[in-house]
Design an enzyme around this catalytic site. Structure first.
Site, PDB file in Angstrom:
ATOM      1  N   GLY A  35       4.609  70.815  16.539  1.00 12.40           N
ATOM      2  CA  GLY A  35       3.594  69.925  17.080  1.00 12.40           C
ATOM      3  C   GLY A  35       2.228  69.914  16.443  1.00 12.40           C
ATOM      4  O   GLY A  35       1.323  69.265  16.971  1.00 12.40           O
ATOM      5  N   SER A  80      -5.159  69.487  16.911  1.00 15.12           N
ATOM      6  CA  SER A  80      -3.968  69.868  17.681  1.00 15.12           C
ATOM      7  C   SER A  80      -4.051  71.311  18.147  1.00 15.12           C
ATOM      8  O   SER A  80      -4.461  72.194  17.388  1.00 15.12           O
ATOM      9  CB  SER A  80      -2.702  69.770  16.819  1.00 15.12           C
ATOM     10  OG  SER A  80      -2.638  68.570  16.116  1.00 15.12           O
ATOM     11  N   ILE A  81      -3.587  71.542  19.355  1.00 14.74           N
ATOM     12  CA  ILE A  81      -3.490  72.923  19.829  1.00 14.74           C
ATOM     13  C   ILE A  81      -2.538  73.715  18.928  1.00 14.74           C
ATOM     14  O   ILE A  81      -2.818  74.854  18.561  1.00 14.74           O
ATOM     15  CB  ILE A  81      -3.019  72.948  21.296  1.00 14.74           C
ATOM     16  CG1 ILE A  81      -4.096  72.305  22.186  1.00 14.74           C
ATOM     17  CG2 ILE A  81      -2.730  74.364  21.758  1.00 14.74           C
ATOM     18  CD1 ILE A  81      -3.694  72.107  23.622  1.00 14.74           C
ATOM     19  N   ASP A 102      13.301  66.014  14.149  1.00 16.27           N
ATOM     20  CA  ASP A 102      13.160  65.243  15.387  1.00 16.27           C
ATOM     21  C   ASP A 102      13.691  66.151  16.494  1.00 16.27           C
ATOM     22  O   ASP A 102      14.888  66.451  16.542  1.00 16.27           O
ATOM     23  CB  ASP A 102      14.001  63.970  15.266  1.00 16.27           C
ATOM     24  CG  ASP A 102      14.103  63.215  16.576  1.00 16.27           C
ATOM     25  OD1 ASP A 102      13.617  63.722  17.615  1.00 16.27           O
ATOM     26  OD2 ASP A 102      14.679  62.113  16.567  1.00 16.27           O
ATOM     27  N   SER A 135       4.839  59.410  25.664  1.00 15.15           N
ATOM     28  CA  SER A 135       5.358  58.416  26.600  1.00 15.15           C
ATOM     29  C   SER A 135       5.112  57.015  26.076  1.00 15.15           C
ATOM     30  O   SER A 135       3.957  56.606  25.892  1.00 15.15           O
ATOM     31  CB  SER A 135       4.665  58.567  27.961  1.00 15.15           C
ATOM     32  OG  SER A 135       4.832  57.385  28.719  1.00 15.15           O
ATOM     33  N   TYR A 147       0.926  70.717  31.626  1.00 15.46           N
ATOM     34  CA  TYR A 147      -0.318  70.186  32.200  1.00 15.46           C
ATOM     35  C   TYR A 147      -0.167  70.133  33.714  1.00 15.46           C
ATOM     36  O   TYR A 147       0.934  69.930  34.237  1.00 15.46           O
ATOM     37  CB  TYR A 147      -0.599  68.788  31.622  1.00 15.46           C
ATOM     38  CG  TYR A 147      -1.916  68.208  32.081  1.00 15.46           C
ATOM     39  CD1 TYR A 147      -3.080  68.971  32.039  1.00 15.46           C
ATOM     40  CD2 TYR A 147      -1.999  66.907  32.573  1.00 15.46           C
ATOM     41  CE1 TYR A 147      -4.282  68.453  32.472  1.00 15.46           C
ATOM     42  CE2 TYR A 147      -3.206  66.380  32.998  1.00 15.46           C
ATOM     43  CZ  TYR A 147      -4.348  67.163  32.951  1.00 15.46           C
ATOM     44  OH  TYR A 147      -5.537  66.660  33.399  1.00 15.46           O
ATOM     45  N   TYR A 204      -1.714  59.443  34.257  1.00 19.33           N
ATOM     46  CA  TYR A 204      -0.875  60.339  33.458  1.00 19.33           C
ATOM     47  C   TYR A 204       0.571  59.868  33.465  1.00 19.33           C
ATOM     48  O   TYR A 204       1.383  60.263  32.631  1.00 19.33           O
ATOM     49  CB  TYR A 204      -0.997  61.782  33.955  1.00 19.33           C
ATOM     50  CG  TYR A 204      -0.681  62.802  32.897  1.00 19.33           C
ATOM     51  CD1 TYR A 204      -1.522  62.993  31.807  1.00 19.33           C
ATOM     52  CD2 TYR A 204       0.467  63.570  32.975  1.00 19.33           C
ATOM     53  CE1 TYR A 204      -1.220  63.929  30.828  1.00 19.33           C
ATOM     54  CE2 TYR A 204       0.773  64.509  31.994  1.00 19.33           C
ATOM     55  CZ  TYR A 204      -0.074  64.672  30.930  1.00 19.33           C
ATOM     56  OH  TYR A 204       0.233  65.594  29.959  1.00 19.33           O
ATOM     57  N   THR A 219      -7.402  65.755  21.794  1.00 17.73           N
ATOM     58  CA  THR A 219      -6.661  65.779  20.539  1.00 17.73           C
ATOM     59  C   THR A 219      -6.540  64.350  20.027  1.00 17.73           C
ATOM     60  O   THR A 219      -6.853  63.392  20.737  1.00 17.73           O
ATOM     61  CB  THR A 219      -5.245  66.346  20.756  1.00 17.73           C
ATOM     62  OG1 THR A 219      -4.591  65.534  21.730  1.00 17.73           O
ATOM     63  CG2 THR A 219      -5.294  67.777  21.259  1.00 17.73           C
TER      64      THR A 219
END
Lengths: 281, 281, 281, 281
Positions: B15, B21-22, B66, B98, B150, B160, B199
């Site tokens: 990621g 980015s974290i 992926d 999403s 989260y 969200y 981010t």
């Protein structure tokens, strides 16, 4: 192991009695990680325990204090700052006692004088400690305060008695004061909800063997030991966890996430004397 | 800072897109702490991001995958073991997307093809990763797997959308698989519930500024940054947290423990255009 | 018993198969309480079940529908409104199925095609139902929607497999859509987390007997029956619970509040073949 | 409305002061539903309140009792059984008071004498009541005991002070004693976590208007009123909820399930004086 995680940090550690105590292990690990700290316990615990060995090993001064007594706490905190040369960075609260449990008063026959004492020793002492430190401005910015708790605060375990209520109160105090300390001082306050641990304090309790077998088989990683709890506490004191506050974190090998495990169920089914061995995973 | 907390440890980090980015910060910190690891992201993210800079800095190989595709995951895990010279000790899953959010389909007008995709990318990918590693026996004993989550998994935050449901599913998968991994392999699986973080992926969302102001003022320690999250993730990968499993731990400056803070209330009251300034603490 | 709690209310009840089904009991009780409603299940369930008996008893029309199919749901909702003469006041969602469980695929060897199906049938169907009703404006103000869930959404019970994840997703959907429905329509959405219940669907599962014995002995009031669940569901449909929404309420005899009971521990200790009988309460 | 839900049932209701009290509304509704009961409050509350009006309306006898005094409770329970002709079926505990709040002692400057009193009045009184009833065998099988709580037990709301800790303790006592009562007597014990409610006791608190506006806009169904809470309490006393025990149920219009609502965010953003109006739902 040593990572210098607490290098240059100062602290106060409550509750070390003998080398089975979680607080004892925390002290040993904090020392290994480069911290300096004072040790404290009640005068009577100091008499019966072996804390001097620990103090010597860790190069720590022992300061007696009854954690329910605000004057004692003031003295402890002031002396600690003198000895350590300034504000502290971490505090461990590992204190709990129920006279109702000791005197075998069951939960539907509590003595209220004892109940008040259970709450005072096991929970209000944490508020008194935090308020004393607050007034003395005794904790550094980004300091970390940890109290040890138990899942009985959320779920009933027969026999844990009024200590369950004390732990619920303790966790609430951590949350309530964590808000003030976070907002005003950038200091975090958390509780660690530890597996049942065989310490000298707890070992006399009847029925504990069965319970520990059950939690051992239910927890996917097994019960967490005192040493492992000390390691986790070090992480919570370190600069790696600066933004974790007002939390109760389970350090329990996964017990809290379980409803029923295969291993515990197999053991339970033996008691049923059936051949209904579970087939599914 | 560096403590050698991950010295000799091997890992896989999902990621990382760019330096906001974290996952990027986790990679940097893991490198500083002595770990070696591979980096992975989807082919398209690799094209648009700047992961090569990170790879160079951390001496890491980038392997496209992926995460919804089991064959890709098998390839990733096998190649990682080849490159790193054995089983891995830690894995970070930081994946979420999403199409309903992107295409501005509100929650009462979701497209189900998108919803299934949200779940597949943001949650089922975690199961696929864990199952692939399980079959390949790719994680060492006492290894640690972390996925980022989260608080929308527990409490509704308008906007969200179906990501909230995906995070609830993700946390459940962590718990369910954490049981198996703990019991059979002594490996822990946890989620970290992180503050809203600015981010590149999230910055385009309208309304996020107000929300982040609210969570900043509500959290006693303020929102946790990506860097701070990386530090906490390192602690979760280290040997200090061996008995924490199947947990969702809030790394959020205290937001999850709050109902209403004084700071947020003052701001809110301005909107009320009243002079009802709160007087109590 | 009958209190006329649902007098004049209209509803739709999903999931009645035979007289062991919770949905069957809810239908009987809703009828007794003065409601009119339609019944629905999948075409195949309708073939194998005994729903016609129930329909006759309750004076209800049966409308076949695959709850994963939006067109079927539209047809069901429209027909229900025609038959009942207007919007509905309550809906029961009692739907769950896992092919992974049926085909004995363990959690670390799931088939993803099945997993997606588990989620679609057991959780996404609830979103589809709610979205369909939303678009058709099919639920009256102060209406009440209930879905049945299980504690596996919070705690792992070996063998419950991917159904645990589906229930976590279901509860999240109830919360997410409960927000929209509450805000826009004054309609509440909740889940009831019911004790394990011996239904035709569940009775074939191996290992369930031991589990139900354990939950029976752990729950202070014993496992909740299907009839008792029906009574509680009626309360949740009634005007007495108008402001309860977005909740998951445990209807489980107290199981969720327990860590370990005396009764279960005694049974467990028999398996230990020890004489360590617990002495404390 | 009346359903005869409590026909033939007997009870004791604590805490009615005037017609804004939740306990007052519960008494009115219990009367409508066919129950007979006694009313109780402290002698001083009885002097300043208007309970005689309520007693007349409900045909109820008023028995003064200080709920922190076991002798008073014994007298109350014995007299209630005499007057009502046997064991009681339901009890409402609606008691809370903090001298620290009244005297404006903030949480980091509590007076410990007051703190102990807060806990004794607001939480230990519930244990004393339950233990007194237990010893007198004063509650019928399948009886129902409810205490009123508040979400401050889980999340910090500035200004709620040591009452938050008292509510956490209260909920723990409900759980702990619920286990004993369930196991031994088939009696259930629950807490209802109610929206902030404008009662005479609470109306003097500064800052409460802003908070209630926030909870109103955050809760999808708005704040729950005292009347609505009474309805829900009736449901909890009725035979429809026999297997719900050891639970804390939120009756709050959905507040507890929310992180941030669109309505509250709009209001908050006004305070930000920005034009960052949220666009997403």
């Amino acid at each position: 192991m040593s990572y210098n995680l607490l290098k240059g940090k100062k602290g106060i550690i409550f509750g070390a009695l003998d080398n089975k105590s979680i607080a004892w292990k925390v002290a040993e690990r904090a020392h290994e990680e480069g911290a300096i700290f004072t040790l404290t316990n009640t005068p009577s615990a100091l008499r019966f325990g072996e804390i001097d060995q620990l103090a010597e090993k860790c190069n720590a001064v022992v300061i007696p204090a009854d954690a329910t007594n605000v004057e004692d706490l003031e003295n402890l905190v002031k002396k600690s700052m003198e000895i350590l040369g300034g504000k502290v960075d971490f505090i461990l609260h590992s204190i709990g006692m129920s006279l109702n449990v000791r005197k075998k008063r069951v939960y539907n026959d509590l003595k209220y004088e004892y109940f008040a004492k259970t709450l005072d020793i096991s929970a209000l002492s944490f508020h008194k400690l935090l308020q004393t430190c607050y007034k003395l401005n005794a904790i550094s910015e980004w300091g970390s305060v940890v109290a040890l708790s138990y899942i009985a605060a959320q779920r009933v375990l027969y026999g844990y008695n009024d200590m369950a209520d004390a732990k619920a109160l303790l966790e609430s105090i951590a949350r309530s004061f964590g808000y003030i300390y976070g907002r005003e001082r950038k200091i975090r306050v958390n509780t660690i909800s530890q597996s049942p641990t065989r310490t000298t304090a707890g070992s006399g309790v009847k029925g504990v063997d069965g319970l520990m077998d059950f939690t051992e088989r239910t927890s996917p990683l097994g019960n967490a030991t005192a040493e492992e709890c000390a390691n986790f506490t070090i992480a919570m004191f370190s600069d790696l966890t600066k933004k974790v506050t007002m939390q109760n974190i389970y350090h329990d090998g996964g017990f809290s996430g379980m409803g029923m495990s295969l291993r515990a169920m197999k053991q339970y089914n033996k008691g049923l004397n059936t051949d209904k061995l579970p087939e599914i995973e």
